[in-house]
Write a protein that holds these residues in place. Sequence first.
Motif, PDB file in Angstrom:
ATOM      1  N   LYS A   1      16.002 -25.303  20.463  1.00 41.26           N
ATOM      2  CA  LYS A   1      17.239 -25.558  21.194  1.00 41.26           C
ATOM      3  C   LYS A   1      17.127 -26.849  21.997  1.00 41.26           C
ATOM      4  O   LYS A   1      16.073 -27.136  22.566  1.00 41.26           O
ATOM      5  CB  LYS A   1      17.553 -24.403  22.145  1.00 41.26           C
ATOM      6  CG  LYS A   1      18.857 -24.570  22.900  1.00 41.26           C
ATOM      7  CD  LYS A   1      19.192 -23.347  23.725  1.00 41.26           C
ATOM      8  CE  LYS A   1      20.526 -23.548  24.434  1.00 41.26           C
ATOM      9  NZ  LYS A   1      20.946 -22.372  25.180  1.00 41.26           N
ATOM     10  N   THR A   2      18.226 -27.591  22.027  1.00 43.57           N
ATOM     11  CA  THR A   2      18.310 -28.809  22.824  1.00 43.57           C
ATOM     12  C   THR A   2      19.620 -28.798  23.603  1.00 43.57           C
ATOM     13  O   THR A   2      20.681 -28.569  23.024  1.00 43.57           O
ATOM     14  CB  THR A   2      18.264 -30.067  21.927  1.00 43.57           C
ATOM     15  OG1 THR A   2      17.049 -30.060  21.185  1.00 43.57           O
ATOM     16  CG2 THR A   2      18.352 -31.340  22.757  1.00 43.57           C
ATOM     17  N   ASP A   3      19.533 -29.004  24.907  1.00 43.12           N
ATOM     18  CA  ASP A   3      20.708 -29.188  25.754  1.00 43.12           C
ATOM     19  C   ASP A   3      20.727 -30.640  26.192  1.00 43.12           C
ATOM     20  O   ASP A   3      19.704 -31.186  26.614  1.00 43.12           O
ATOM     21  CB  ASP A   3      20.658 -28.274  26.982  1.00 43.12           C
ATOM     22  CG  ASP A   3      20.930 -26.820  26.640  1.00 43.12           C
ATOM     23  OD1 ASP A   3      21.719 -26.559  25.697  1.00 43.12           O
ATOM     24  OD2 ASP A   3      20.372 -25.941  27.305  1.00 43.12           O
TER      25      ASP A   3
ATOM     26  N   TYR B   1      12.867 -33.104  29.120  1.00 39.45           N
ATOM     27  CA  TYR B   1      12.107 -31.978  29.666  1.00 39.45           C
ATOM     28  C   TYR B   1      11.834 -31.035  28.509  1.00 39.45           C
ATOM     29  O   TYR B   1      12.731 -30.741  27.722  1.00 39.45           O
ATOM     30  CB  TYR B   1      12.921 -31.262  30.747  1.00 39.45           C
ATOM     31  CG  TYR B   1      13.282 -32.159  31.907  1.00 39.45           C
ATOM     32  CD1 TYR B   1      12.471 -32.220  33.035  1.00 39.45           C
ATOM     33  CD2 TYR B   1      14.423 -32.957  31.872  1.00 39.45           C
ATOM     34  CE1 TYR B   1      12.786 -33.048  34.095  1.00 39.45           C
ATOM     35  CE2 TYR B   1      14.742 -33.793  32.938  1.00 39.45           C
ATOM     36  CZ  TYR B   1      13.926 -33.834  34.037  1.00 39.45           C
ATOM     37  OH  TYR B   1      14.231 -34.658  35.088  1.00 39.45           O
ATOM     38  N   ARG B   2      10.593 -30.520  28.417  1.00 41.96           N
ATOM     39  CA  ARG B   2      10.229 -29.714  27.248  1.00 41.96           C
ATOM     40  C   ARG B   2       9.490 -28.439  27.641  1.00 41.96           C
ATOM     41  O   ARG B   2       8.588 -28.463  28.478  1.00 41.96           O
ATOM     42  CB  ARG B   2       9.343 -30.547  26.325  1.00 41.96           C
ATOM     43  CG  ARG B   2       9.007 -29.840  25.044  1.00 41.96           C
ATOM     44  CD  ARG B   2       8.370 -30.785  24.051  1.00 41.96           C
ATOM     45  NE  ARG B   2       8.136 -30.071  22.811  1.00 41.96           N
ATOM     46  CZ  ARG B   2       7.022 -30.143  22.116  1.00 41.96           C
ATOM     47  NH1 ARG B   2       6.045 -30.934  22.504  1.00 41.96           N
ATOM     48  NH2 ARG B   2       6.889 -29.444  21.013  1.00 41.96           N
TER      49      ARG B   2
ATOM     50  N   LYS C   1      22.388 -28.376  20.750  1.00 48.13           N
ATOM     51  CA  LYS C   1      22.338 -27.622  19.493  1.00 48.13           C
ATOM     52  C   LYS C   1      21.222 -26.587  19.484  1.00 48.13           C
ATOM     53  O   LYS C   1      20.283 -26.650  20.266  1.00 48.13           O
ATOM     54  CB  LYS C   1      22.155 -28.568  18.322  1.00 48.13           C
ATOM     55  CG  LYS C   1      20.844 -29.342  18.398  1.00 48.13           C
ATOM     56  CD  LYS C   1      20.726 -30.389  17.320  1.00 48.13           C
ATOM     57  CE  LYS C   1      19.429 -31.134  17.519  1.00 48.13           C
ATOM     58  NZ  LYS C   1      19.380 -32.424  16.976  1.00 48.13           N
ATOM     59  N   ILE C   2      21.364 -25.663  18.556  1.00 48.19           N
ATOM     60  CA  ILE C   2      20.314 -24.703  18.222  1.00 48.19           C
ATOM     61  C   ILE C   2      20.046 -24.870  16.731  1.00 48.19           C
ATOM     62  O   ILE C   2      20.970 -24.843  15.920  1.00 48.19           O
ATOM     63  CB  ILE C   2      20.728 -23.252  18.527  1.00 48.19           C
ATOM     64  CG1 ILE C   2      20.954 -23.080  20.031  1.00 48.19           C
ATOM     65  CG2 ILE C   2      19.661 -22.276  18.019  1.00 48.19           C
ATOM     66  CD1 ILE C   2      21.455 -21.707  20.433  1.00 48.19           C
ATOM     67  N   ASP C   3      18.787 -25.082  16.385  1.00 46.91           N
ATOM     68  CA  ASP C   3      18.370 -25.208  14.988  1.00 46.91           C
ATOM     69  C   ASP C   3      17.407 -24.069  14.673  1.00 46.91           C
ATOM     70  O   ASP C   3      16.811 -23.472  15.573  1.00 46.91           O
ATOM     71  CB  ASP C   3      17.643 -26.533  14.742  1.00 46.91           C
ATOM     72  CG  ASP C   3      18.570 -27.723  14.738  1.00 46.91           C
ATOM     73  OD1 ASP C   3      19.729 -27.571  14.318  1.00 46.91           O
ATOM     74  OD2 ASP C   3      18.130 -28.814  15.159  1.00 46.91           O
ATOM     75  N   SER C   4      17.249 -23.808  13.398  1.00 48.02           N
ATOM     76  CA  SER C   4      16.279 -22.787  12.991  1.00 48.02           C
ATOM     77  C   SER C   4      15.627 -23.206  11.682  1.00 48.02           C
ATOM     78  O   SER C   4      16.151 -24.031  10.943  1.00 48.02           O
ATOM     79  CB  SER C   4      16.952 -21.424  12.826  1.00 48.02           C
ATOM     80  OG  SER C   4      17.884 -21.465  11.767  1.00 48.02           O
TER      81      SER C   4
ATOM     82  N   ASP D   1      10.744 -24.115  20.679  1.00 53.40           N
ATOM     83  CA  ASP D   1      10.770 -25.394  21.374  1.00 53.40           C
ATOM     84  C   ASP D   1      12.138 -25.545  22.030  1.00 53.40           C
ATOM     85  O   ASP D   1      13.165 -25.343  21.386  1.00 53.40           O
ATOM     86  CB  ASP D   1      10.548 -26.531  20.367  1.00 53.40           C
ATOM     87  CG  ASP D   1      10.275 -27.854  21.033  1.00 53.40           C
ATOM     88  OD1 ASP D   1       9.126 -28.061  21.472  1.00 53.40           O
ATOM     89  OD2 ASP D   1      11.203 -28.680  21.118  1.00 53.40           O
ATOM     90  N   TYR D   2      12.137 -25.858  23.323  1.00 52.13           N
ATOM     91  CA  TYR D   2      13.390 -26.041  24.059  1.00 52.13           C
ATOM     92  C   TYR D   2      13.308 -27.341  24.842  1.00 52.13           C
ATOM     93  O   TYR D   2      12.312 -27.611  25.512  1.00 52.13           O
ATOM     94  CB  TYR D   2      13.636 -24.870  25.014  1.00 52.13           C
ATOM     95  CG  TYR D   2      14.809 -25.098  25.933  1.00 52.13           C
ATOM     96  CD1 TYR D   2      16.106 -25.184  25.435  1.00 52.13           C
ATOM     97  CD2 TYR D   2      14.620 -25.248  27.298  1.00 52.13           C
ATOM     98  CE1 TYR D   2      17.182 -25.413  26.281  1.00 52.13           C
ATOM     99  CE2 TYR D   2      15.689 -25.467  28.152  1.00 52.13           C
ATOM    100  CZ  TYR D   2      16.969 -25.551  27.630  1.00 52.13           C
ATOM    101  OH  TYR D   2      18.028 -25.787  28.468  1.00 52.13           O
TER     102      TYR D   2
END
Length: 134
Positions: A38-40, A111-112, A24-27, A74-75
């Motif tokens: 973003k989180t994959d 992983y960040r 997802k992508i949040d804002s 932040d990813y």
Amino acid sequence: MLSMFIVACKRKPLEFEKLDQFSKIDSMADHSKPIYFKTDVYIVKNYTDESKNERTVDSFAYHNRAKDLNNFSDYNIIMYKHSEATDIANLLKNPKDYETESFLNDMVYVYRWVKGQWVSKTKYKGRETVDSQE
């Protein structure tokens, strides 16, 4: 007899499947300026906890990180080991299993990156953080 033992001990290669359902992508707004997160999420098939597999997962995360990760405050890449519950077909039918089973039992790495810069890798066994095999 020895050749049968070698074949029997040969491990299947790791396979990675992106779990789009939970990527997802949040804002959020910060003083009227949007901030993006973003989180994959991936499932790793044939995963066992050994240093060779850890290096393979690390390499996959590095080579498959978002090309535009500088656009995100932040990813994260989250890796789950495959199980009966942590399976794409099951999670499509039973999305609550993600929080009740996958998150609690099958998460292995996070992983960040923050503002495009590498920050950390965290390894899990169950819900406990453990030392990496580096």
